[in-house]
Design a protein around this motif. Structure first.
Motif, short mmCIF file in Angstrom:
data_model
loop_
_atom_site.label_atom_id
_atom_site.label_comp_id
_atom_site.label_asym_id
_atom_site.label_seq_id
_atom_site.Cartn_x
_atom_site.Cartn_y
_atom_site.Cartn_z
N SER A 19 16.83 -2.90 23.03
CA SER A 19 17.28 -2.24 21.48
C SER A 19 18.32 -2.00 21.30
N GLN A 20 18.98 -1.59 22.10
CA GLN A 20 20.32 -1.20 21.75
C GLN A 20 21.39 -2.42 21.50
N THR A 21 20.88 -3.73 22.31
CA THR A 21 21.52 -4.59 22.30
C THR A 21 21.38 -5.51 20.83
N LEU A 22 19.97 -5.31 20.55
CA LEU A 22 19.54 -5.97 19.25
C LEU A 22 20.23 -5.32 18.27
N SER A 23 20.50 -3.83 18.24
CA SER A 23 20.94 -3.14 17.13
C SER A 23 22.29 -3.67 16.67
N HIS A 24 22.92 -4.13 17.59
CA HIS A 24 24.42 -4.45 17.29
C HIS A 24 24.55 -6.05 16.62
N ALA A 25 23.39 -6.72 16.73
CA ALA A 25 23.42 -8.00 16.04
C ALA A 25 23.47 -7.93 14.63
N ALA A 26 24.50 -8.87 14.10
CA ALA A 26 24.83 -8.97 12.69
C ALA A 26 23.62 -9.52 11.71
N ASP A 27 22.78 -10.38 12.36
CA ASP A 27 21.83 -11.26 11.56
C ASP A 27 20.45 -10.39 11.73
N LEU A 28 20.38 -9.36 12.46
CA LEU A 28 19.27 -8.49 12.49
C LEU A 28 19.25 -7.29 12.04
N VAL A 29 18.24 -7.09 11.22
CA VAL A 29 17.98 -5.72 10.30
C VAL A 29 16.91 -4.97 11.11
N ALA A 30 17.08 -3.85 11.39
CA ALA A 30 15.96 -2.98 11.84
C ALA A 30 15.17 -2.63 10.76
N THR A 31 13.62 -2.98 11.11
CA THR A 31 12.58 -2.62 9.95
C THR A 31 11.60 -1.70 10.69
N GLY A 32 11.96 -1.14 11.83
CA GLY A 32 11.00 -0.01 12.57
C GLY A 32 11.79 0.18 13.81
N PRO A 33 11.40 1.31 14.56
CA PRO A 33 12.00 1.19 15.72
C PRO A 33 11.89 0.32 16.78
N LYS A 34 11.14 -0.54 16.92
CA LYS A 34 10.80 -1.73 17.80
C LYS A 34 10.83 -3.02 16.99
N ASP A 35 11.15 -3.15 15.74
CA ASP A 35 10.84 -4.26 14.83
C ASP A 35 12.18 -4.50 14.24
#
Length: 172
Positions: A19-35
């Motif tokens: 989750s921490q790694t994905l939260s730093h990705a520019a192309d990804l937008v968090a749509t939930g705590p695990k999504d």
């Protein structure tokens, strides 16, 4: 065709690390705590003919390329084409490195998805309990209810239970 890529975690890796790694990705937008939603930020706001499905949910008009979800000990990525599946596999493996193992891929056609939906709706309509068993359960429930009533005090019987009331001539 829908492609689901399931990336199992490497030994000792937690959802929190992914989750921490994905939260730093520019192309990804968090749509939930695990999504997360994977966006095509290179073409945000532009409309390209034949670019596939696009939607604008306050995501700057960027095309939605896929969705990611953490569940259990795996990261699942869903995309709608073989080309995106290849591109996303490379992106995730580059981004997460040794945190995940190579993905397992499931491919489903539109017809398969529709037949699965039909099968799900049919199974929900059917009773899981055979009629004979349902009848038996109902009879047992009513028997218990009626027998329990015989042991409940009733105002009409001056606070006595029906069982106690029938023991006297007046109660009968």
């Amino acid at each position: 065709m829908l492609h689901d890529l399931r990336f199992p975690f490497a030994s000792g890796v937690t959802q929190n690390q992914i989750s921490q790694t994905l939260s730093h990705a520019a192309d990804l937008v968090a749509t939930g705590p695990k999504d997360w939603t994977w966006l095509d930020l290179d073409n945000a706001g532009g409309s390209r003919r034949g670019a596939g499905l696009t939607r604008d949910n306050s995501m700057s008009g960027a095309s939605v390329l896929g969705s990611l979800n953490l569940k259990g000990r795996a990261l699942t990525l869903s995309v709608s084409s073989a080309a995106r599946a290849e591109r996303s596999e490379a992106l995730i493996l580059e981004m997460l490195g040794d945190l995940v193992k190579p993905p397992l891929t499931a491919i489903q056609t539109g017809e398969q998805m529709m037949s699965d939906d039909n099968r799900d709706s049919e199974s929900m309509a059917e009773d899981d309990i055979p009629p004979a068993l349902a009848r038996q359960i109902a009879h047992e429930h009513l028997d218990h209810l009626y027998r329990d009533t015989l042991d409940q005090p009733m105002p009409a019987l001056e606070g006595k239970t029906p069982r106690k009331a029938v023991r006297s001539a007046k109660g009968k």
